[in-house]
Design a protein around this motif. Structure first.
Motif, mmCIF file in Angstrom:
data_model
loop_
_atom_site.group_PDB
_atom_site.id
_atom_site.type_symbol
_atom_site.label_atom_id
_atom_site.label_comp_id
_atom_site.label_asym_id
_atom_site.label_seq_id
_atom_site.Cartn_x
_atom_site.Cartn_y
_atom_site.Cartn_z
ATOM 1 N N GLN A 1 7.410 -0.971 0.755
ATOM 2 C CA GLN A 1 5.970 -1.064 0.989
ATOM 3 C C GLN A 1 5.539 -2.515 1.167
ATOM 4 O O GLN A 1 4.642 -2.810 1.960
ATOM 5 N N ASP B 1 6.505 -3.496 4.695
ATOM 6 C CA ASP B 1 5.571 -2.916 5.664
ATOM 7 C C ASP B 1 4.256 -3.684 5.699
ATOM 8 O O ASP B 1 3.680 -3.921 6.772
ATOM 9 N N LYS B 2 3.771 -4.076 4.522
ATOM 10 C CA LYS B 2 2.510 -4.820 4.448
ATOM 11 C C LYS B 2 2.646 -6.177 5.135
ATOM 12 O O LYS B 2 1.786 -6.576 5.940
ATOM 13 N N GLN C 1 9.815 2.537 -4.154
ATOM 14 C CA GLN C 1 9.175 2.269 -2.863
ATOM 15 C C GLN C 1 8.670 0.833 -2.736
ATOM 16 O O GLN C 1 8.219 0.425 -1.663
ATOM 17 N N ASP D 1 0.853 -1.193 0.000
ATOM 18 C CA ASP D 1 0.000 0.000 0.000
ATOM 19 C C ASP D 1 0.885 1.239 0.000
ATOM 20 O O ASP D 1 1.787 1.367 0.836
ATOM 21 N N SER E 1 2.039 4.860 0.769
ATOM 22 C CA SER E 1 1.794 5.829 1.843
ATOM 23 C C SER E 1 2.032 7.255 1.365
ATOM 24 O O SER E 1 1.952 8.195 2.147
ATOM 25 N N GLU E 2 2.333 7.446 0.081
ATOM 26 C CA GLU E 2 2.553 8.768 -0.483
ATOM 27 C C GLU E 2 1.981 8.796 -1.901
ATOM 28 O O GLU E 2 1.681 7.747 -2.483
#
Length: 422
Positions: free
Chosen positions: A68, A71-72, A64, A31, A33-34
């Motif tokens: 990302q 993070d997911k 990214q 996902d 984030s920016e």
């Protein structure tokens, strides 16, 4: 790679099953984030040529994307009670009562192991629901490492990669040799004719560097050849092909991780003073064993010039002690009892005396920071420094080219072989 080898060695010694998963289209799950925009892709017809696309999800090729995806995955594992290791963020763990499960992640490849088979099975189903994974069953092939199970442990090799490498560089007609570099050859930066196509040499050395994940025996040779990547010459390429001839003698060679219950960590460090004929910098080498299984090693040219062999040896000690500080934390997270102090073996009496002597003098003031660090860990009880004869120094193979007989003897002691000991 040290984390992966340490985890596999721990699992083997404790008798844990190891499983492997592969995530389908991993980077597409991230996902953003920016705000990220992209040009209109080919085949998509729009009325306004000045329009662009605003991305809602990550795509392959984005800078990214890898972050990302991590993070997911981390959020999904956190929701199930896992935490990431403070020593290595690619390692996740969960401990509840007697249940202990580890998750090692490298991009979209995942290894699961631990004491709780039920939780591992449940986690595999959970991740499949979230990401659509490919369950590859028992761990056999991970990051190019081939895992071969034996009654007394596992053998980790890069057999397929080595064979493909020999085919790629057309080594079928080459005669095998018994050592990766000739002990009498001294390579210099400006000797010989410049290569017309340096990318050929760089590609070869890069692939050889990947092989050092399991091939301790070529670690020194590869770091030595890496010094000439900027302007490679004919002698450098010949030396690189000599390494290929050595690999041809046994492409199935690897490291054997024993299932012996001994988890005692020991380390060997060594240096070759003023080894580089161009810069007169020394070469440091160290190797760390868990029981009799090698899990960590390094061969590297020192960043500064040492004024004496004692100083070069002491800098090698500082390197391995720095690694042991981190490794001790990792072992604690793996729930492996790391008996302190960790025994560090060095073949320099002078280096041992410097570490134990609390007084600085003219010979040591220029390496005061190194002295403070090693002495501090010595006083804390993390390490205990011992002197050993040079002929018993296992790290010798990481600092200089050795005659084939001595090279083979050290590799045998390091459990580097095709077949595990009986």
């Amino acid at each position: 790679m040290t984390t992966v080898r340490a985890l596999i060695s721990t699992a083997v010694k404790k008798g844990w099953d190891m499983y492997q998963l592969d995530v389908n289209n991993a980077f597409l799950h991230g996902d953003l984030s920016e705000e990220v925009y992209m040009t209109i892709p080919q085949g998509l017809l729009v009325d306004d040529s000045g329009m662009c696309c605003k991305l809602k999800k990550s795509l392959y090729g984005l800078k990214q994307a890898s972050r990302q995806w991590y993070d997911k995955l981390a959020q999904v594992l956190f929701s199930r009670g896992y935490t990431h290791s403070d020593s290595d963020y690619s390692l996740f763990l969960r401990k509840t009562g007697t249940s202990l499960v580890f998750v090692a992640v490298y991009v979209d490849d995942i290894v699961l192991t631990g004491t709780d088979v039920g939780e591992i099975s449940s986690l595999r189903c959970f991740l499949h629901d979230k990401f659509k994974i490919k369950d590859l069953g028992k761990l056999h092939y991970f990051l190019g490492l081939e895992i071969l199970y034996k009654d007394t442990g596992v053998l980790i090799s890069q057999r397929k990669f080595t064979i493909d490498l020999l085919k790629e560089f057309d080594c079928s007609s080459y005669r095998p040799v018994l050592s990766p570099l000739e002990s009498t050859v001294k390579l210099k930066a400006n000797d010989g004719v410049l290569l017309k196509d340096p990318t050929h040499y760089r590609k070869l050395v890069g692939k050889l560097n990947f092989l050092t994940h399991t091939r301790i025996d070529i670690a020194f040779s590869v770091q030595h050849l890496s010094q000439f990547l900027q302007s490679p010459r004919e002698p450098h390429l010949q030396a690189a092909y000599h390494v290929l001839r050595y690999l041809k003698s046994d492409p199935c060679l690897g490291i054997f991780l024993s299932n012996d219950k001994n988890c005692t960590v020991t380390a060997y460090c060594d240096s070759d003073w003023a080894a580089c004929p161009d810069s007169r910098r020394s070469v440091s080498g160290y190797i760390v064993l868990m029981g009799d299984s090698p899990i960590c090693w390094k061969s590297k040219r020192q960043t500064t010039i040492s004024l004496s062999s004692a100083e070069a040896e002491y800098r090698a000690v500082r390197k391995v002690v720095g690694e042991l500080v981190w490794l001790e934390r990792l072992m604690t997270e793996l729930h492996v009892p790391c008996n302190l102090p960790i025994h560090v073996f060095c073949d320099s009496q002078a280096a041992v005396h410097i570490a134990r002597n609390p007084v600085f003098h003219e010979r040591t003031k220029h390496i005061e920071v190194d002295c403070h660090f090693v002495r501090e860990k010595l006083q804390e009880g993390l390490i205990e420094l011992h002197h050993i004869p040079t002929e018993e120094q296992l790290a010798d193979v990481l600092t200089k080219p050795l005659p084939s007989s001595k090279h083979s003897i050290i590799l045998h002691k390091l459990a580097v072989s095709y077949s595990p000991p009986t």
